[in-house]
Write a protein that holds these residues in place. Sequence first.
Motif, mmCIF file in Angstrom:
data_model
loop_
_atom_site.group_PDB
_atom_site.id
_atom_site.type_symbol
_atom_site.label_atom_id
_atom_site.label_comp_id
_atom_site.label_asym_id
_atom_site.label_seq_id
_atom_site.Cartn_x
_atom_site.Cartn_y
_atom_site.Cartn_z
ATOM 1 N N SER A 60 -2.889 -24.173 14.474
ATOM 2 C CA SER A 60 -3.753 -24.504 15.614
ATOM 3 C C SER A 60 -3.429 -25.912 16.112
ATOM 4 C CB SER A 60 -5.223 -24.456 15.180
ATOM 5 O OG SER A 60 -5.543 -25.623 14.430
ATOM 6 N N GLY A 105 -12.249 -16.943 14.967
ATOM 7 C CA GLY A 105 -11.321 -17.954 15.455
ATOM 8 C C GLY A 105 -12.070 -19.180 15.970
ATOM 9 N N GLN A 159 -5.565 -20.992 9.377
ATOM 10 C CA GLN A 159 -5.883 -21.087 10.807
ATOM 11 C C GLN A 159 -5.660 -22.509 11.322
ATOM 12 O OE1 GLN A 159 -9.767 -19.065 10.147
ATOM 13 N NE2 GLN A 159 -9.390 -18.180 12.166
#
Length: 197
Positions: free
Chosen positions: A111, A24, A107
Motif C-alpha cells: 500500500s 481494505g 496489506q
Amino acid sequence: MRLRDENKELAIREKALEMIVKEGFDGLSMQKLAKAAGVSPATIYIYFKDRDDLIMQIFETENARMADITLDGFDPEMHFEEGLRIQWMNRARYCLENPERMHFMEQIRYSPFHERLQGASKSTFIHAMRTWAQHAIARGELVPLPMEVYWSVAFAPLYQLVKFHMSRQGLPGSKKFTLDEPIMNQTLELVIKALTP
C-alpha cells in the motif's frame, strides 16, 4: 479534557485492524469504526489524530510485536544455520497464531503506507539481522548477496508455505495442504543449502 481509556483504545485498534483486513484501507471510515468499536466518533480522536495516524500506530505496534517474536531466543552471534532455524520457527509461529495481523502487515507492504512507514522498522531488529548476516558472511557460513536476494531466498519460501497452510490449499489441482514440521524442516534444509557456500 477526557481521560484516555486503554480498553477503549485497544478496542478501536482491534476493530480497525479487523475492518482493514476484511474491507481494505478504503473500507475503514471513522463512522463505521466507531459503530463497530461501540464508541462515538469523537472518542476515536482522543487517541488518534486521524485515520492515517490510526493505521500508522497499528502498524508500529504490530511491527514491534512481530520483531519481538522473531527475535525470541535469537542471538546475532549465532551461527547462520541455527539463527535461521530459530527465525523460521518464530516467524511461522507469529503467522500461524496471528493470521489476521499477518494479513494486515501484508496489506501495509503493498500500500502507499509502506513508503511512509519505512523508517518505523524497529532499529534493534534491523541491527540484529544485519549483525547476524555480516558475522555469518565473515565466518564463511553465508554467501554474500544483496539483502533483497538474501531475504527472498531465506524467507519467501516460509511465507508461501504459511499462505498455502492458511488457505488449506496447495497449488491448483492438488489436495489439501497442511504445513507440518517435516515439510518445514525439508524446505528449510533446501534454503540453507542455497545460501551456504
